[in-house]
Design a protein around this motif. Structure first.
Motif, PDB file in Angstrom:
ATOM      1  N   VAL A  33      29.504   8.636  40.321  1.00 36.33           N
ATOM      2  CA  VAL A  33      30.488   8.138  41.278  1.00 36.33           C
ATOM      3  C   VAL A  33      30.653   9.150  42.413  1.00 36.33           C
ATOM      4  O   VAL A  33      30.809  10.353  42.175  1.00 36.33           O
ATOM      5  CB  VAL A  33      31.829   7.871  40.579  1.00 36.33           C
ATOM      6  N   ALA A  36      35.713   6.313  45.978  1.00 41.12           N
ATOM      7  CA  ALA A  36      36.452   5.234  45.333  1.00 41.12           C
ATOM      8  C   ALA A  36      37.651   4.837  46.179  1.00 41.12           C
ATOM      9  O   ALA A  36      38.158   5.627  46.991  1.00 41.12           O
ATOM     10  CB  ALA A  36      36.915   5.666  43.944  1.00 41.12           C
ATOM     11  N   TRP A  40      37.961  -0.038  42.899  1.00 45.42           N
ATOM     12  CA  TRP A  40      36.508  -0.003  43.044  1.00 45.42           C
ATOM     13  C   TRP A  40      36.000   1.426  43.217  1.00 45.42           C
ATOM     14  O   TRP A  40      36.654   2.253  43.859  1.00 45.42           O
ATOM     15  CB  TRP A  40      36.075  -0.842  44.252  1.00 45.42           C
ATOM     16  N   VAL A  41      34.825   1.688  42.663  1.00 45.79           N
ATOM     17  CA  VAL A  41      34.147   2.961  42.879  1.00 45.79           C
ATOM     18  C   VAL A  41      32.747   2.673  43.419  1.00 45.79           C
ATOM     19  O   VAL A  41      32.220   1.569  43.276  1.00 45.79           O
ATOM     20  CB  VAL A  41      34.053   3.801  41.584  1.00 45.79           C
ATOM     21  N   TYR A  49      31.197  -0.695  41.885  1.00 50.66           N
ATOM     22  CA  TYR A  49      31.547  -1.093  40.529  1.00 50.66           C
ATOM     23  C   TYR A  49      33.061  -1.315  40.453  1.00 50.66           C
ATOM     24  O   TYR A  49      33.832  -0.552  41.042  1.00 50.66           O
ATOM     25  CB  TYR A  49      31.191   0.000  39.519  1.00 50.66           C
ATOM     26  N   ASP A  51      36.244  -0.769  38.487  1.00 53.59           N
ATOM     27  CA  ASP A  51      36.658   0.209  37.486  1.00 53.59           C
ATOM     28  C   ASP A  51      37.653  -0.443  36.530  1.00 53.59           C
ATOM     29  O   ASP A  51      38.820  -0.638  36.866  1.00 53.59           O
ATOM     30  CB  ASP A  51      37.299   1.413  38.179  1.00 53.59           C
ATOM     31  N   HIS A  63      42.501   4.149  42.596  1.00 50.28           N
ATOM     32  CA  HIS A  63      41.941   5.341  43.229  1.00 50.28           C
ATOM     33  C   HIS A  63      42.550   5.521  44.615  1.00 50.28           C
ATOM     34  O   HIS A  63      42.605   4.587  45.413  1.00 50.28           O
ATOM     35  CB  HIS A  63      40.417   5.187  43.378  1.00 50.28           C
ATOM     36  N   LEU A 372      32.706  -1.254  35.056  1.00 48.40           N
ATOM     37  CA  LEU A 372      32.763  -0.032  34.255  1.00 48.40           C
ATOM     38  C   LEU A 372      33.853  -0.135  33.196  1.00 48.40           C
ATOM     39  O   LEU A 372      35.035  -0.376  33.509  1.00 48.40           O
ATOM     40  CB  LEU A 372      33.037   1.175  35.147  1.00 48.40           C
TER      41      LEU A 372
END
Length: 407
Positions: A33, A36, A40-41, A49, A51, A63, A372
Protein backbone atom coordinates in the motif's frame (compact mmCIF):
# COMPACT_ATOMS: atom_id res chain seq x y z
CA UNK A 1 24.80 17.82 -8.37
CA UNK A 2 21.30 16.51 -8.85
CA UNK A 3 20.77 12.83 -8.10
CA UNK A 4 19.48 10.81 -11.03
CA UNK A 5 15.77 10.04 -11.05
CA UNK A 6 15.01 6.62 -9.59
CA UNK A 7 12.36 4.32 -11.00
CA UNK A 8 9.85 3.47 -8.25
CA UNK A 9 10.05 -0.15 -7.19
CA UNK A 10 7.06 -2.41 -7.75
CA UNK A 11 5.28 -4.60 -5.21
CA UNK A 12 7.30 -7.75 -5.86
CA UNK A 13 10.63 -5.93 -5.55
CA UNK A 14 9.58 -4.13 -2.37
CA UNK A 15 8.33 -7.36 -0.78
CA UNK A 16 11.62 -9.10 -1.61
CA UNK A 17 13.52 -6.15 -0.13
CA UNK A 18 11.77 -6.65 3.22
CA UNK A 19 12.86 -10.26 3.63
CA UNK A 20 16.48 -9.80 4.80
CA UNK A 21 15.88 -6.76 7.02
CA UNK A 22 12.49 -7.14 8.71
CA UNK A 23 11.88 -9.65 11.50
CA UNK A 24 9.36 -12.21 10.27
CA UNK A 25 6.74 -11.67 12.96
CA UNK A 26 4.07 -11.00 10.31
CA UNK A 27 2.94 -12.76 7.16
CA UNK A 28 1.30 -9.95 5.19
CA UNK A 29 -0.82 -10.39 2.09
CA UNK A 30 1.28 -9.63 -1.01
CA UNK A 31 0.03 -6.07 -1.52
CA UNK A 32 2.17 -2.96 -0.96
CA UNK A 33 0.00 0.00 0.00
CA UNK A 34 1.33 3.42 -0.99
CA UNK A 35 -1.60 5.79 -0.38
CA UNK A 36 -5.14 5.76 0.94
CA UNK A 37 -8.28 7.83 1.33
CA UNK A 38 -11.51 6.97 3.13
CA UNK A 39 -12.29 3.28 2.71
CA UNK A 40 -9.89 2.80 -0.23
CA UNK A 41 -6.17 2.11 -0.51
CA UNK A 42 -3.89 2.13 -3.55
CA UNK A 43 -0.79 0.03 -4.09
CA UNK A 44 2.51 1.10 -5.63
CA UNK A 45 1.32 0.05 -9.08
CA UNK A 46 -1.84 2.16 -8.81
CA UNK A 47 -4.33 -0.67 -8.17
CA UNK A 48 -7.16 0.26 -5.79
CA UNK A 49 -8.59 -1.94 -3.05
CA UNK A 50 -11.56 -1.58 -0.72
CA UNK A 51 -10.20 -1.84 2.82
CA UNK A 52 -12.49 -4.20 4.74
CA UNK A 53 -10.11 -4.57 7.69
CA UNK A 54 -9.50 -0.93 8.71
CA UNK A 55 -6.33 -1.68 10.63
CA UNK A 56 -8.10 -4.08 13.02
CA UNK A 57 -10.47 -1.18 13.88
CA UNK A 58 -7.67 1.39 14.25
CA UNK A 59 -9.10 3.10 11.14
CA UNK A 60 -12.73 3.31 12.25
CA UNK A 61 -12.97 6.76 10.66
CA UNK A 62 -11.29 5.72 7.44
CA UNK A 63 -7.89 6.61 6.07
CA UNK A 64 -6.88 10.24 6.50
CA UNK A 65 -10.18 11.55 7.82
CA UNK A 66 -10.03 15.31 7.13
CA UNK A 67 -10.87 16.38 10.69
CA UNK A 68 -8.19 14.12 12.14
CA UNK A 69 -5.54 15.09 9.59
CA UNK A 70 -6.28 18.76 10.20
CA UNK A 71 -5.97 18.31 13.97
CA UNK A 72 -2.63 16.52 13.54
CA UNK A 73 -1.25 19.17 11.16
CA UNK A 74 -2.32 21.98 13.46
CA UNK A 75 -0.65 20.36 16.47
CA UNK A 76 2.52 19.47 14.54
CA UNK A 77 3.06 23.19 13.99
CA UNK A 78 2.86 23.87 17.75
CA UNK A 79 4.12 21.09 20.03
CA UNK A 80 4.58 17.32 19.78
CA UNK A 81 6.16 16.08 23.01
CA UNK A 82 7.01 17.28 26.50
CA UNK A 83 6.93 13.97 28.43
CA UNK A 84 4.80 13.91 31.57
CA UNK A 85 7.60 15.66 33.43
CA UNK A 86 5.68 18.82 32.46
CA UNK A 87 2.08 19.71 31.76
CA UNK A 88 0.93 20.37 28.21
CA UNK A 89 -2.02 22.41 27.01
CA UNK A 90 -3.84 19.54 25.24
CA UNK A 91 -3.96 16.66 27.71
CA UNK A 92 -6.53 17.91 30.24
CA UNK A 93 -9.06 18.72 27.51
CA UNK A 94 -8.59 15.30 25.92
CA UNK A 95 -9.04 13.52 29.24
CA UNK A 96 -12.17 15.51 30.10
CA UNK A 97 -13.79 14.76 26.76
CA UNK A 98 -12.86 11.06 26.82
CA UNK A 99 -14.18 10.64 30.36
CA UNK A 100 -17.45 12.32 29.37
CA UNK A 101 -17.81 10.17 26.24
CA UNK A 102 -17.30 6.94 28.18
CA UNK A 103 -19.18 7.97 31.32
CA UNK A 104 -16.13 7.54 33.52
CA UNK A 105 -14.29 9.67 36.07
CA UNK A 106 -10.60 9.36 35.32
CA UNK A 107 -8.25 8.69 32.40
CA UNK A 108 -4.79 7.09 32.31
CA UNK A 109 -3.27 7.89 28.87
CA UNK A 110 -0.94 5.38 27.25
CA UNK A 111 0.16 4.56 23.68
CA UNK A 112 -0.63 1.05 22.46
CA UNK A 113 -3.41 -1.38 23.22
CA UNK A 114 -1.06 -3.80 24.92
CA UNK A 115 0.15 -0.97 27.17
CA UNK A 116 -3.45 -0.24 28.11
CA UNK A 117 -3.96 -3.89 29.07
CA UNK A 118 -0.73 -4.02 31.07
CA UNK A 119 -1.73 -0.80 32.79
CA UNK A 120 -5.18 -2.18 33.55
CA UNK A 121 -3.60 -5.25 35.14
CA UNK A 122 -1.36 -3.08 37.32
CA UNK A 123 -4.26 -0.88 38.39
CA UNK A 124 -6.42 -3.90 39.24
CA UNK A 125 -3.68 -5.46 41.37
CA UNK A 126 -2.91 -2.19 43.15
CA UNK A 127 -6.63 -1.74 43.89
CA UNK A 128 -6.82 -5.29 45.23
CA UNK A 129 -3.99 -4.63 47.70
CA UNK A 130 -4.85 -1.08 48.71
CA UNK A 131 -8.65 -1.24 48.73
CA UNK A 132 -9.84 -4.85 48.82
CA UNK A 133 -7.13 -5.98 51.21
CA UNK A 134 -5.76 -8.95 49.28
CA UNK A 135 -2.50 -10.15 50.89
CA UNK A 136 0.66 -8.94 49.12
CA UNK A 137 1.53 -10.71 45.87
CA UNK A 138 -1.52 -12.98 45.97
CA UNK A 139 -3.90 -11.07 43.67
CA UNK A 140 -5.45 -13.08 40.84
CA UNK A 141 -7.17 -12.02 37.63
CA UNK A 142 -9.75 -14.17 35.85
CA UNK A 143 -9.56 -14.16 32.04
CA UNK A 144 -11.32 -16.02 29.22
CA UNK A 145 -9.96 -18.75 26.97
CA UNK A 146 -9.33 -17.75 23.35
CA UNK A 147 -8.67 -14.19 24.47
CA UNK A 148 -6.51 -11.70 22.63
CA UNK A 149 -5.26 -8.80 24.73
CA UNK A 150 -1.86 -8.17 23.14
CA UNK A 151 1.59 -9.64 22.63
CA UNK A 152 3.63 -8.74 25.72
CA UNK A 153 5.06 -11.57 27.81
CA UNK A 154 2.58 -10.99 30.63
CA UNK A 155 -0.36 -11.09 28.25
CA UNK A 156 0.69 -14.11 26.18
CA UNK A 157 1.22 -15.91 29.47
CA UNK A 158 -2.56 -16.10 29.89
CA UNK A 159 -3.33 -16.73 26.23
CA UNK A 160 -4.58 -20.14 25.12
CA UNK A 161 -3.06 -19.69 21.65
CA UNK A 162 0.03 -21.88 21.60
CA UNK A 163 1.50 -19.95 18.68
CA UNK A 164 1.47 -16.83 20.84
CA UNK A 165 2.86 -18.62 23.90
CA UNK A 166 5.36 -21.21 22.74
CA UNK A 167 8.97 -20.20 23.29
CA UNK A 168 8.29 -17.09 25.38
CA UNK A 169 8.07 -18.41 28.96
CA UNK A 170 8.43 -18.40 31.87
CA UNK A 171 5.21 -16.49 32.40
CA UNK A 172 3.90 -14.31 35.20
CA UNK A 173 1.59 -16.09 37.65
CA UNK A 174 -1.70 -14.75 38.94
CA UNK A 175 -4.14 -15.51 36.13
CA UNK A 176 -7.00 -18.01 35.98
CA UNK A 177 -8.39 -18.99 32.59
CA UNK A 178 -12.04 -20.00 32.21
CA UNK A 179 -14.14 -20.72 29.09
CA UNK A 180 -15.58 -17.64 27.41
CA UNK A 181 -19.35 -17.17 27.71
CA UNK A 182 -19.52 -19.46 30.76
CA UNK A 183 -20.74 -17.66 33.87
CA UNK A 184 -20.71 -20.78 36.04
CA UNK A 185 -17.02 -21.38 35.32
CA UNK A 186 -16.25 -17.75 36.04
CA UNK A 187 -18.13 -17.87 39.34
CA UNK A 188 -16.11 -20.92 40.38
CA UNK A 189 -12.82 -19.16 39.55
CA UNK A 190 -13.50 -15.99 41.54
CA UNK A 191 -12.43 -16.01 45.18
CA UNK A 192 -11.21 -13.65 47.89
CA UNK A 193 -7.90 -13.10 46.02
CA UNK A 194 -9.57 -12.02 42.77
CA UNK A 195 -8.69 -8.47 41.80
CA UNK A 196 -10.60 -8.41 38.52
CA UNK A 197 -12.28 -10.22 35.69
CA UNK A 198 -10.66 -9.13 32.40
CA UNK A 199 -12.58 -9.97 29.22
CA UNK A 200 -13.30 -8.73 25.73
CA UNK A 201 -17.03 -7.98 25.34
CA UNK A 202 -16.61 -9.51 21.87
CA UNK A 203 -13.60 -11.70 21.13
CA UNK A 204 -12.15 -10.28 17.92
CA UNK A 205 -9.05 -12.36 17.16
CA UNK A 206 -10.96 -15.54 18.03
CA UNK A 207 -13.32 -14.87 15.12
CA UNK A 208 -15.66 -12.11 16.36
CA UNK A 209 -17.23 -14.33 19.02
CA UNK A 210 -20.31 -12.67 20.51
CA UNK A 211 -21.44 -13.96 23.91
CA UNK A 212 -24.98 -14.95 24.75
CA UNK A 213 -27.40 -12.21 25.75
CA UNK A 214 -27.04 -11.66 29.46
CA UNK A 215 -23.42 -12.78 29.71
CA UNK A 216 -21.93 -9.31 30.13
CA UNK A 217 -24.67 -8.33 32.58
CA UNK A 218 -23.93 -11.54 34.44
CA UNK A 219 -20.23 -10.70 34.64
CA UNK A 220 -21.15 -7.26 35.98
CA UNK A 221 -23.45 -8.75 38.63
CA UNK A 222 -20.92 -11.41 39.62
CA UNK A 223 -18.01 -8.99 40.02
CA UNK A 224 -20.11 -6.54 42.01
CA UNK A 225 -21.43 -9.29 44.28
CA UNK A 226 -18.02 -10.91 44.84
CA UNK A 227 -16.18 -7.63 45.36
CA UNK A 228 -13.82 -7.52 42.38
CA UNK A 229 -13.43 -5.31 39.33
CA UNK A 230 -14.92 -5.80 35.87
CA UNK A 231 -12.28 -4.72 33.32
CA UNK A 232 -13.58 -4.60 29.75
CA UNK A 233 -11.06 -4.69 26.90
CA UNK A 234 -12.76 -2.50 24.26
CA UNK A 235 -9.60 -1.90 22.25
CA UNK A 236 -11.11 -3.49 19.12
CA UNK A 237 -14.81 -3.44 19.96
CA UNK A 238 -15.04 0.13 21.23
CA UNK A 239 -15.40 3.62 19.77
CA UNK A 240 -18.33 3.01 17.44
CA UNK A 241 -17.44 -0.31 15.86
CA UNK A 242 -20.50 -2.26 17.08
CA UNK A 243 -23.12 0.48 16.80
CA UNK A 244 -22.53 1.91 20.28
CA UNK A 245 -19.61 3.88 21.67
CA UNK A 246 -18.73 0.77 23.71
CA UNK A 247 -19.80 -2.82 23.03
CA UNK A 248 -20.86 -3.28 26.68
CA UNK A 249 -23.66 -0.78 26.01
CA UNK A 250 -25.54 -3.50 24.12
CA UNK A 251 -26.39 -4.86 27.59
CA UNK A 252 -26.41 -1.48 29.37
CA UNK A 253 -23.39 -2.60 31.38
CA UNK A 254 -20.98 -0.19 33.07
CA UNK A 255 -17.60 -1.82 33.87
CA UNK A 256 -15.31 -0.49 36.57
CA UNK A 257 -12.47 -0.07 34.06
CA UNK A 258 -12.47 0.12 30.26
CA UNK A 259 -9.39 -0.33 28.07
CA UNK A 260 -9.29 1.69 24.84
CA UNK A 261 -6.86 1.95 21.93
CA UNK A 262 -6.69 1.47 18.16
CA UNK A 263 -9.35 3.91 16.85
CA UNK A 264 -8.52 6.39 19.62
CA UNK A 265 -5.48 7.42 17.55
CA UNK A 266 -7.51 7.85 14.37
CA UNK A 267 -5.06 5.75 12.37
CA UNK A 268 -2.49 8.56 12.75
CA UNK A 269 -0.62 8.01 16.02
CA UNK A 270 -0.75 5.27 18.68
CA UNK A 271 -3.13 6.37 21.44
CA UNK A 272 -4.59 4.21 24.19
CA UNK A 273 -6.17 4.81 27.55
CA UNK A 274 -7.43 3.16 30.70
CA UNK A 275 -10.64 4.85 31.82
CA UNK A 276 -12.64 4.12 34.94
CA UNK A 277 -13.88 5.09 38.36
CA UNK A 278 -11.93 7.58 40.42
CA UNK A 279 -11.64 5.23 43.39
CA UNK A 280 -10.00 2.62 41.12
CA UNK A 281 -7.59 4.66 38.98
CA UNK A 282 -6.96 6.86 42.00
CA UNK A 283 -4.83 4.10 43.56
CA UNK A 284 -1.90 5.15 41.35
CA UNK A 285 0.58 7.63 42.78
CA UNK A 286 3.54 9.46 41.20
CA UNK A 287 6.38 7.13 40.32
CA UNK A 288 4.26 3.94 40.30
CA UNK A 289 3.46 3.96 36.58
CA UNK A 290 4.33 6.06 33.57
CA UNK A 291 5.09 6.44 29.88
CA UNK A 292 7.39 8.85 28.06
CA UNK A 293 4.96 9.28 25.18
CA UNK A 294 1.66 8.59 26.96
CA UNK A 295 -0.52 11.70 26.84
CA UNK A 296 1.80 13.59 24.50
CA UNK A 297 0.32 16.75 22.91
CA UNK A 298 0.07 15.28 19.40
CA UNK A 299 -1.72 12.18 20.68
CA UNK A 300 -4.03 14.30 22.82
CA UNK A 301 -4.89 16.57 19.88
CA UNK A 302 -5.74 13.64 17.61
CA UNK A 303 -7.56 11.81 20.42
CA UNK A 304 -9.63 14.90 21.12
CA UNK A 305 -10.64 15.10 17.46
CA UNK A 306 -11.62 11.40 17.56
CA UNK A 307 -13.80 11.96 20.61
CA UNK A 308 -15.43 14.95 18.91
CA UNK A 309 -16.35 12.77 15.92
CA UNK A 310 -18.04 10.32 18.28
CA UNK A 311 -19.80 12.90 20.45
CA UNK A 312 -22.56 13.40 17.88
CA UNK A 313 -23.44 9.69 17.76
CA UNK A 314 -23.44 9.77 13.96
CA UNK A 315 -20.74 7.14 13.55
CA UNK A 316 -22.40 4.83 16.07
CA UNK A 317 -25.73 5.13 14.22
CA UNK A 318 -24.00 4.54 10.91
CA UNK A 319 -22.33 1.37 12.19
CA UNK A 320 -25.69 0.09 13.44
CA UNK A 321 -27.51 0.87 10.19
CA UNK A 322 -24.83 -0.54 7.90
CA UNK A 323 -24.51 -3.48 10.25
CA UNK A 324 -27.96 -4.53 9.06
CA UNK A 325 -26.70 -4.47 5.47
CA UNK A 326 -23.70 -6.57 6.48
CA UNK A 327 -25.76 -9.16 8.36
CA UNK A 328 -28.36 -9.47 5.62
CA UNK A 329 -25.64 -9.84 2.99
CA UNK A 330 -23.87 -12.55 4.94
CA UNK A 331 -27.14 -14.35 5.61
CA UNK A 332 -27.74 -14.43 1.85
CA UNK A 333 -24.31 -16.05 1.39
CA UNK A 334 -24.97 -18.78 3.94
CA UNK A 335 -25.02 -22.02 2.01
CA UNK A 336 -23.09 -20.40 -0.84
CA UNK A 337 -19.67 -21.01 0.65
CA UNK A 338 -20.40 -19.38 3.99
CA UNK A 339 -21.19 -21.96 6.69
CA UNK A 340 -21.70 -19.49 9.53
CA UNK A 341 -21.06 -15.96 10.68
CA UNK A 342 -21.25 -13.67 13.69
CA UNK A 343 -21.80 -9.94 13.28
CA UNK A 344 -22.45 -6.89 15.42
CA UNK A 345 -22.41 -3.46 13.87
CA UNK A 346 -19.73 -3.23 11.19
CA UNK A 347 -17.79 -6.22 12.48
CA UNK A 348 -18.13 -9.83 11.42
CA UNK A 349 -16.39 -13.16 11.63
CA UNK A 350 -17.23 -15.27 8.58
CA UNK A 351 -16.72 -19.04 8.56
CA UNK A 352 -16.00 -20.30 5.05
CA UNK A 353 -16.53 -23.89 3.97
CA UNK A 354 -13.07 -25.44 4.57
CA UNK A 355 -13.43 -27.32 1.30
CA UNK A 356 -13.13 -23.95 -0.46
CA UNK A 357 -9.86 -23.00 1.22
CA UNK A 358 -8.30 -21.62 4.34
CA UNK A 359 -9.00 -18.11 5.55
CA UNK A 360 -5.64 -17.07 4.16
CA UNK A 361 -6.44 -18.49 0.72
CA UNK A 362 -9.83 -16.77 0.65
CA UNK A 363 -8.17 -13.50 1.71
CA UNK A 364 -5.68 -13.80 -1.15
CA UNK A 365 -8.47 -14.41 -3.67
CA UNK A 366 -10.38 -11.39 -2.40
CA UNK A 367 -7.20 -9.30 -2.64
CA UNK A 368 -6.86 -10.24 -6.31
CA UNK A 369 -10.43 -9.00 -6.79
CA UNK A 370 -9.73 -5.68 -5.07
CA UNK A 371 -11.03 -6.33 -1.53
CA UNK A 372 -8.74 -6.52 1.53
CA UNK A 373 -9.69 -8.66 4.53
CA UNK A 374 -7.75 -10.69 7.09
CA UNK A 375 -8.02 -14.30 8.05
CA UNK A 376 -8.01 -15.61 11.57
CA UNK A 377 -8.07 -19.22 12.73
CA UNK A 378 -8.83 -21.98 10.22
CA UNK A 379 -11.22 -20.94 7.46
CA UNK A 380 -12.54 -17.82 9.18
CA UNK A 381 -12.09 -14.29 7.84
CA UNK A 382 -12.79 -11.01 9.60
CA UNK A 383 -14.66 -8.06 8.13
CA UNK A 384 -14.26 -4.66 9.81
CA UNK A 385 -14.58 -1.88 7.24
CA UNK A 386 -14.16 1.77 8.18
CA UNK A 387 -17.35 3.28 9.57
CA UNK A 388 -17.20 5.67 6.61
CA UNK A 389 -17.86 2.86 4.11
CA UNK A 390 -21.00 3.33 2.01
CA UNK A 391 -23.83 0.84 1.64
CA UNK A 392 -22.89 0.46 -2.02
CA UNK A 393 -19.25 -0.28 -1.20
CA UNK A 394 -20.29 -2.78 1.45
CA UNK A 395 -22.70 -4.51 -0.91
CA UNK A 396 -20.01 -4.59 -3.57
CA UNK A 397 -17.55 -6.25 -1.18
CA UNK A 398 -20.14 -8.90 -0.28
CA UNK A 399 -20.74 -9.48 -3.99
CA UNK A 400 -17.02 -9.98 -4.46
CA UNK A 401 -17.00 -12.47 -1.58
CA UNK A 402 -19.83 -14.38 -3.25
CA UNK A 403 -17.91 -14.40 -6.55
CA UNK A 404 -14.77 -15.72 -4.84
CA UNK A 405 -16.64 -18.46 -3.00
CA UNK A 406 -18.80 -19.63 -5.89
CA UNK A 407 -16.46 -19.33 -8.86
Amino acid sequence: MTAPARTPRGSAELIRAEEPVLAHNYHPLPVVVARAEGAWVEDVEGRRYLDMLAGYSALNFGHRHPALIEAAHRQLDRLTLTSRAFHNDRLAGFAEKLAALTGTDMVLPMNTGAEAVESGIKVARKWAYDVKGVPADRATIVVAADNFHGRTTTIVGFSTDETARQGFGPFAPGFRIVPYNDLAAMEAAVDETTAAVLIEPIQGEAGVLIPDDGYLAGVRELTRRRGCLFVADEIQSGLGRTGHTLAVEHESVVPDVVLLGKALGGGIVPVSAVVGRRDVLGVLHPGEHGSTFGGNPLAAAVGTAVVELLETGAFQRRAAELGTVLREGLAALTGKGVVGFRARGLWAGVDVDPALGTGREVSERLMREGVLVKDTHGSTIRLAPPLTVTAEELTGALGTLEKVLTS
